[in-house]
Scaffold this motif. Structure first.
Motif, mmCIF file in Angstrom:
data_model
loop_
_atom_site.group_PDB
_atom_site.id
_atom_site.type_symbol
_atom_site.label_atom_id
_atom_site.label_comp_id
_atom_site.label_asym_id
_atom_site.label_seq_id
_atom_site.Cartn_x
_atom_site.Cartn_y
_atom_site.Cartn_z
ATOM 1 N N SER A 66 -4.509 -8.585 -16.923
ATOM 2 C CA SER A 66 -5.731 -9.378 -17.039
ATOM 3 C C SER A 66 -6.392 -9.669 -15.698
ATOM 4 O O SER A 66 -7.599 -9.876 -15.633
ATOM 5 N N TYR A 67 -5.593 -9.730 -14.645
ATOM 6 C CA TYR A 67 -6.104 -10.066 -13.308
ATOM 7 C C TYR A 67 -5.858 -8.906 -12.351
ATOM 8 O O TYR A 67 -4.928 -8.125 -12.541
ATOM 9 N N SER A 68 -6.674 -8.828 -11.302
ATOM 10 C CA SER A 68 -6.447 -7.774 -10.311
ATOM 11 C C SER A 68 -5.353 -8.139 -9.323
ATOM 12 O O SER A 68 -4.814 -7.289 -8.632
ATOM 13 N N ALA A 69 -4.983 -9.429 -9.272
ATOM 14 C CA ALA A 69 -3.920 -9.884 -8.376
ATOM 15 C C ALA A 69 -3.196 -11.068 -9.007
ATOM 16 O O ALA A 69 -3.767 -11.808 -9.804
ATOM 17 N N ALA B 140 0.813 -1.220 0.000
ATOM 18 C CA ALA B 140 0.000 0.000 0.000
ATOM 19 C C ALA B 140 0.842 1.265 0.000
ATOM 20 O O ALA B 140 0.358 2.338 -0.392
ATOM 21 N N SER B 141 2.095 1.163 0.418
ATOM 22 C CA SER B 141 2.887 2.379 0.645
ATOM 23 C C SER B 141 3.682 2.859 -0.564
ATOM 24 O O SER B 141 4.235 3.952 -0.523
ATOM 25 N N VAL B 142 3.744 2.070 -1.628
ATOM 26 C CA VAL B 142 4.691 2.417 -2.689
ATOM 27 C C VAL B 142 4.094 3.117 -3.907
ATOM 28 O O VAL B 142 4.831 3.506 -4.799
ATOM 29 N N GLY B 143 2.819 3.270 -3.989
ATOM 30 C CA GLY B 143 2.259 3.959 -5.144
ATOM 31 C C GLY B 143 0.995 3.311 -5.649
ATOM 32 O O GLY B 143 0.590 2.253 -5.179
ATOM 33 N N PRO C 149 2.958 -19.405 -6.726
ATOM 34 C CA PRO C 149 2.942 -20.559 -5.820
ATOM 35 C C PRO C 149 4.357 -21.067 -5.547
ATOM 36 O O PRO C 149 5.187 -21.128 -6.456
ATOM 37 N N ALA C 150 4.619 -21.407 -4.306
ATOM 38 C CA ALA C 150 5.889 -22.040 -3.940
ATOM 39 C C ALA C 150 5.656 -23.539 -3.809
ATOM 40 O O ALA C 150 4.543 -23.991 -3.525
ATOM 41 N N THR C 151 6.700 -24.304 -3.999
ATOM 42 C CA THR C 151 6.567 -25.752 -3.979
ATOM 43 C C THR C 151 6.189 -26.306 -2.606
ATOM 44 O O THR C 151 5.702 -27.416 -2.505
ATOM 45 N N ASP C 152 6.369 -25.503 -1.544
ATOM 46 C CA ASP C 152 6.034 -25.976 -0.191
ATOM 47 C C ASP C 152 4.608 -25.635 0.234
ATOM 48 O O ASP C 152 4.233 -25.833 1.376
ATOM 49 N N GLY C 153 3.802 -25.102 -0.700
ATOM 50 C CA GLY C 153 2.422 -24.745 -0.373
ATOM 51 C C GLY C 153 2.243 -23.281 -0.022
ATOM 52 O O GLY C 153 1.122 -22.824 0.178
ATOM 53 N N GLY C 154 3.335 -22.563 0.032
ATOM 54 C CA GLY C 154 3.269 -21.118 0.284
ATOM 55 C C GLY C 154 3.290 -20.351 -1.020
ATOM 56 O O GLY C 154 2.866 -20.857 -2.065
ATOM 57 N N CYS C 155 3.795 -19.137 -0.963
ATOM 58 C CA CYS C 155 3.892 -18.331 -2.181
ATOM 59 C C CYS C 155 5.171 -17.503 -2.142
ATOM 60 O O CYS C 155 5.643 -17.122 -1.082
ATOM 61 N N TRP C 156 5.709 -17.257 -3.321
ATOM 62 C CA TRP C 156 6.939 -16.469 -3.417
ATOM 63 C C TRP C 156 6.666 -15.067 -3.953
ATOM 64 O O TRP C 156 7.531 -14.203 -3.877
ATOM 65 N N LEU C 157 5.477 -14.826 -4.492
ATOM 66 C CA LEU C 157 5.137 -13.506 -5.051
ATOM 67 C C LEU C 157 3.677 -13.212 -4.796
ATOM 68 O O LEU C 157 2.822 -14.106 -4.889
ATOM 69 N N ILE C 158 3.403 -11.952 -4.477
ATOM 70 C CA ILE C 158 2.038 -11.445 -4.462
ATOM 71 C C ILE C 158 2.060 -10.119 -5.214
ATOM 72 O O ILE C 158 2.908 -9.260 -4.956
ATOM 73 N N GLY C 159 1.165 -9.981 -6.179
ATOM 74 C CA GLY C 159 1.092 -8.752 -6.958
ATOM 75 C C GLY C 159 -0.316 -8.201 -6.978
ATOM 76 O O GLY C 159 -1.287 -8.967 -6.949
ATOM 77 N N LEU C 160 -0.420 -6.893 -7.006
ATOM 78 C CA LEU C 160 -1.714 -6.221 -7.081
ATOM 79 C C LEU C 160 -1.690 -5.168 -8.177
ATOM 80 O O LEU C 160 -0.724 -4.413 -8.301
ATOM 81 N N ARG C 161 -2.769 -5.116 -8.946
ATOM 82 C CA ARG C 161 -2.886 -4.076 -9.967
ATOM 83 C C ARG C 161 -3.067 -2.707 -9.309
ATOM 84 O O ARG C 161 -2.509 -1.714 -9.758
ATOM 85 N N HIS C 162 -3.851 -2.671 -8.223
ATOM 86 C CA HIS C 162 -4.103 -1.422 -7.487
ATOM 87 C C HIS C 162 -3.748 -1.648 -6.015
ATOM 88 O O HIS C 162 -4.626 -1.923 -5.194
ATOM 89 N N PRO C 163 -2.476 -1.549 -5.657
ATOM 90 C CA PRO C 163 -2.053 -1.916 -4.303
ATOM 91 C C PRO C 163 -2.623 -1.043 -3.191
ATOM 92 O O PRO C 163 -2.676 -1.484 -2.043
#
Length: 196
Positions: free
Chosen positions: A122-125, A91-94, A129-143
């Motif tokens: 194409s997507y809002s987010a 939320a803080s970067v723009g 996916p990480a191989t351990d069931g977590g995630c390595w990236l989260i992106g938002l079109r409108h953070p």
């Protein structure tokens, strides 16, 4: 507006980073690995298509640390659990597209980041996916326009983290990036060596 890539980093101090990896390799070796992994990640991902911002921890020491490249802007991660810190950083970067990653993903390449930013057309987010069931990236079109509950009640560092992240924001349309592995333990590091 130039997209922003936030890289979450910790001051590489003995006993403060990669403590689970340190149980397997020893704290000195784990700290050394992390320090060099961060440097490699930042070198690899420099690209004119996006701007890199470091989200540092601990706040004061991280903001002042001489270890990070001087040309990269820094923001403090702040207090709270991982979800609260990630949400705040996004939320803080723009107002334009923004992706956030960790700094312990040895396989990451520019094309992974480029594909994630392209997905935000194409997507809002986006989620990586990480191989351990977590995630390595989260992106938002409108953070700055995060839905209520975003990244709350996520069981971080478990095999449920990815599904909990998606469930925390059902109003977003989620695209998926490539599946990559992060490194938390010696076994993770061994698996990556055998894949090369």
């Amino acid at each position: 507006m130039t997209p922003i890539l936030i890289v979450m980093v910790k001051e590489p101090r003995l006993g403060r980073v990669k403590t689970r990896l340190g149980q397997d390799l020893g704290l000195v070796q784990a700290t050394w690995w992390y320090r060099h992994q961060v440097a490699r990640t930042l070198r690899t991902l420099q690209d004119p298509r996006w701007r890199i911002v470091l989200a540092v921890s601990p706040d004061r020491v991280g903001l002042l640390s001489p270890i990070w490249p001087g040309h990269l802007p820094r923001i403090a991660q702040g207090n709270g659990n991982l979800g609260a810190r990630m949400s705040r950083c996004l939320a803080s970067v723009g107002g334009g597209p923004c992706c956030l990653i960790g700094s312990d993903i040895p396989q990451i390449e520019k094309h992974d980041i480029a594909a994630s930013f392209a997905g935000l057309g194409s997507y809002s987010a986006m989620i990586g996916p990480a191989t351990d069931g977590g995630c390595w990236l989260i992106g938002l079109r409108h953070p700055k326009r995060q839905p209520w509950g975003f990244l709350r009640n996520v069981r971080w560092s478990t095999e449920h983290a990815l599904e909990d992240t998606l469930a925390s924001a059902p109003s977003l349309t989620w695209g998926r990036s490539a599946r990559l592995s992060d490194v938390d333990t010696g076994a993770d590091l061994e698996r990556l060596k055998h894949r090369r």
